[in-house]
Motif scaffolding. Structure first.
Motif, PDB file in Angstrom:
ATOM      1  N   LYS A   1      61.349  27.281   1.081  1.00 28.80           N
ATOM      2  CA  LYS A   1      60.344  26.795   0.128  1.00 28.80           C
ATOM      3  C   LYS A   1      59.820  25.411   0.517  1.00 28.80           C
ATOM      4  CE  LYS A   1      60.434  30.009  -3.250  1.00 28.80           C
ATOM      5  NZ  LYS A   1      59.265  30.593  -3.920  1.00 28.80           N
ATOM      6  N   ALA A   2      60.611  24.635   1.252  1.00 32.68           N
ATOM      7  CA  ALA A   2      60.149  23.333   1.730  1.00 32.68           C
ATOM      8  C   ALA A   2      59.027  23.500   2.750  1.00 32.68           C
ATOM      9  CB  ALA A   2      61.304  22.538   2.335  1.00 32.68           C
ATOM     10  N   VAL A   3      59.072  24.588   3.506  1.00 34.94           N
ATOM     11  CA  VAL A   3      58.042  24.874   4.499  1.00 34.94           C
ATOM     12  C   VAL A   3      56.835  25.536   3.834  1.00 34.94           C
ATOM     13  CG1 VAL A   3      57.510  26.247   6.563  1.00 34.94           C
ATOM     14  CG2 VAL A   3      59.730  25.129   6.358  1.00 34.94           C
ATOM     15  N   ASP A   4      57.097  26.453   2.901  1.00 35.24           N
ATOM     16  CA  ASP A   4      56.027  27.182   2.208  1.00 35.24           C
ATOM     17  C   ASP A   4      56.439  27.394   0.749  1.00 35.24           C
ATOM     18  OD1 ASP A   4      54.087  28.858   1.222  1.00 35.24           O
ATOM     19  OD2 ASP A   4      54.511  30.515   2.578  1.00 35.24           O
ATOM     20  N   PRO A   5      55.970  26.521  -0.152  1.00 34.76           N
ATOM     21  CA  PRO A   5      56.346  26.650  -1.566  1.00 34.76           C
ATOM     22  C   PRO A   5      55.978  27.990  -2.188  1.00 34.76           C
ATOM     23  CG  PRO A   5      55.314  24.524  -1.142  1.00 34.76           C
ATOM     24  CD  PRO A   5      55.147  25.340   0.109  1.00 34.76           C
ATOM     25  N   ALA A   6      55.012  28.689  -1.616  1.00 34.13           N
ATOM     26  CA  ALA A   6      54.579  29.973  -2.169  1.00 34.13           C
ATOM     27  C   ALA A   6      55.341  31.165  -1.570  1.00 34.13           C
ATOM     28  CB  ALA A   6      53.083  30.163  -1.924  1.00 34.13           C
ATOM     29  N   ALA A   7      56.291  30.897  -0.698  1.00 37.64           N
ATOM     30  CA  ALA A   7      57.033  31.976  -0.037  1.00 37.64           C
ATOM     31  C   ALA A   7      57.854  32.781  -1.048  1.00 37.64           C
ATOM     32  CB  ALA A   7      57.963  31.410   1.031  1.00 37.64           C
ATOM     33  N   THR A   8      58.012  34.063  -0.756  1.00 43.23           N
ATOM     34  CA  THR A   8      58.907  34.922  -1.519  1.00 43.23           C
ATOM     35  C   THR A   8      60.155  35.112  -0.678  1.00 43.23           C
ATOM     36  OG1 THR A   8      57.040  36.070  -2.506  1.00 43.23           O
ATOM     37  CG2 THR A   8      59.168  37.185  -2.600  1.00 43.23           C
ATOM     38  N   VAL A   9      61.324  34.807  -1.243  1.00 46.85           N
ATOM     39  CA  VAL A   9      62.583  34.851  -0.508  1.00 46.85           C
ATOM     40  C   VAL A   9      63.550  35.800  -1.190  1.00 46.85           C
ATOM     41  CG1 VAL A   9      64.509  33.484   0.377  1.00 46.85           C
ATOM     42  CG2 VAL A   9      62.229  32.443   0.167  1.00 46.85           C
ATOM     43  N   GLU A  10      64.085  36.753  -0.443  1.00 42.51           N
ATOM     44  CA  GLU A  10      65.115  37.663  -0.939  1.00 42.51           C
ATOM     45  C   GLU A  10      66.346  37.467  -0.056  1.00 42.51           C
ATOM     46  OE1 GLU A  10      63.807  41.775  -1.234  1.00 42.51           O
ATOM     47  OE2 GLU A  10      61.749  41.059  -1.411  1.00 42.51           O
ATOM     48  N   ALA A  11      67.342  36.777  -0.580  1.00 45.31           N
ATOM     49  CA  ALA A  11      68.557  36.495   0.185  1.00 45.31           C
ATOM     50  C   ALA A  11      69.674  37.447  -0.223  1.00 45.31           C
ATOM     51  CB  ALA A  11      68.990  35.051  -0.043  1.00 45.31           C
ATOM     52  N   ASP A  12      70.381  37.962   0.756  1.00 45.25           N
ATOM     53  CA  ASP A  12      71.520  38.860   0.532  1.00 45.25           C
ATOM     54  C   ASP A  12      72.726  38.291   1.280  1.00 45.25           C
ATOM     55  OD1 ASP A  12      73.400  40.858   0.336  1.00 45.25           O
ATOM     56  OD2 ASP A  12      72.062  42.471   0.969  1.00 45.25           O
ATOM     57  N   PRO A  13      73.473  37.382   0.614  1.00 46.98           N
ATOM     58  CA  PRO A  13      74.600  36.742   1.302  1.00 46.98           C
ATOM     59  C   PRO A  13      75.638  37.737   1.821  1.00 46.98           C
ATOM     60  CG  PRO A  13      74.144  35.649  -0.773  1.00 46.98           C
ATOM     61  CD  PRO A  13      73.307  36.888  -0.748  1.00 46.98           C
ATOM     62  N   ALA A  14      75.883  38.820   1.093  1.00 44.97           N
ATOM     63  CA  ALA A  14      76.897  39.790   1.521  1.00 44.97           C
ATOM     64  C   ALA A  14      76.533  40.426   2.859  1.00 44.97           C
ATOM     65  CB  ALA A  14      77.088  40.859   0.460  1.00 44.97           C
ATOM     66  N   ALA A  15      75.253  40.632   3.092  1.00 43.62           N
ATOM     67  CA  ALA A  15      74.793  41.244   4.345  1.00 43.62           C
ATOM     68  C   ALA A  15      74.354  40.190   5.363  1.00 43.62           C
ATOM     69  CB  ALA A  15      73.631  42.186   4.068  1.00 43.62           C
ATOM     70  N   HIS A  16      74.382  38.914   4.964  1.00 39.42           N
ATOM     71  CA  HIS A  16      73.930  37.811   5.826  1.00 39.42           C
ATOM     72  C   HIS A  16      72.471  37.987   6.235  1.00 39.42           C
ATOM     73  CE1 HIS A  16      78.131  36.643   6.079  1.00 39.42           C
ATOM     74  NE2 HIS A  16      78.418  37.873   6.465  1.00 39.42           N
ATOM     75  N   LYS A  17      71.651  38.524   5.329  1.00 37.54           N
ATOM     76  CA  LYS A  17      70.237  38.780   5.633  1.00 37.54           C
ATOM     77  C   LYS A  17      69.348  38.028   4.655  1.00 37.54           C
ATOM     78  CE  LYS A  17      70.785  42.447   8.502  1.00 37.54           C
ATOM     79  NZ  LYS A  17      70.402  42.444   9.876  1.00 37.54           N
ATOM     80  N   VAL A  18      68.170  37.660   5.135  1.00 36.29           N
ATOM     81  CA  VAL A  18      67.144  37.093   4.274  1.00 36.29           C
ATOM     82  C   VAL A  18      65.814  37.731   4.661  1.00 36.29           C
ATOM     83  CG1 VAL A  18      66.663  35.059   5.722  1.00 36.29           C
ATOM     84  CG2 VAL A  18      66.187  34.974   3.295  1.00 36.29           C
ATOM     85  N   ARG A  19      65.051  38.106   3.627  1.00 36.73           N
ATOM     86  CA  ARG A  19      63.703  38.634   3.831  1.00 36.73           C
ATOM     87  C   ARG A  19      62.735  37.614   3.256  1.00 36.73           C
ATOM     88  NH1 ARG A  19      65.213  44.398   1.717  1.00 36.73           N
ATOM     89  NH2 ARG A  19      65.881  45.351   3.650  1.00 36.73           N
ATOM     90  N   VAL A  20      61.734  37.269   4.047  1.00 33.07           N
ATOM     91  CA  VAL A  20      60.798  36.223   3.658  1.00 33.07           C
ATOM     92  C   VAL A  20      59.368  36.733   3.806  1.00 33.07           C
ATOM     93  CG1 VAL A  20      60.059  33.851   4.089  1.00 33.07           C
ATOM     94  CG2 VAL A  20      62.413  34.519   4.595  1.00 33.07           C
ATOM     95  N   THR A  21      58.581  36.567   2.760  1.00 33.97           N
ATOM     96  CA  THR A  21      57.144  36.793   2.842  1.00 33.97           C
ATOM     97  C   THR A  21      56.510  35.415   2.747  1.00 33.97           C
ATOM     98  OG1 THR A  21      57.391  38.926   1.757  1.00 33.97           O
ATOM     99  CG2 THR A  21      55.180  37.998   1.836  1.00 33.97           C
ATOM    100  N   THR A  22      55.837  35.000   3.821  1.00 31.00           N
ATOM    101  CA  THR A  22      55.333  33.633   3.909  1.00 31.00           C
ATOM    102  C   THR A  22      54.091  33.570   4.780  1.00 31.00           C
ATOM    103  OG1 THR A  22      55.901  31.376   4.576  1.00 31.00           O
ATOM    104  CG2 THR A  22      56.911  33.141   5.836  1.00 31.00           C
TER     105      THR A  22
END
Length: 63
Positions: free
Chosen positions: A23-44
Motif C-alpha cells: 500500500k505504500a507503493v500503491d494505496p489503491a492496490a488490492t492485497v490478498e495475503a495467505d500466510p499459511a500458503a506463504h502467498k500474496v495476490r496483488v492487483t496494482t
C-alpha cells in the motif's frame, strides 16, 4: 494480477506488514495475503519490480 510466494510471511502480523508495504507503493492496490500458503495476490497499477522491491525492503523478499 501479481501472485508472489513470500517464504518469510508466516502469520497475520506478517500479512499486515506485507499489505502495508504494498500500500505504500500503491494505496489503491488490492492485497490478498495467505500466510499459511506463504502467498500474496496483488492487483496494482505499480510495476512488479516496485512491489517486489517494497516487499524486500520490508523484510519479505519474494522467492
Amino acid at each position: 494480477m501479481l501472485e508472489l510466494t513470500l517464504p518469510s510471511m508466516t502469520c497475520g502480523g506478517c500479512a499486515r506488514g506485507v499489505t502495508a508495504a504494498i500500500k505504500a507503493v500503491d494505496p489503491a492496490a488490492t492485497v490478498e495475503a495467505d500466510p499459511a500458503a506463504h502467498k500474496v495476490r496483488v492487483t496494482t497499477g505499480a510495476s512488479p519490480e516496485a512491489v517486489k522491491t517494497a516487499l524486500a525492503e520490508a523484510g519479505f523478499p519474494p522467492a
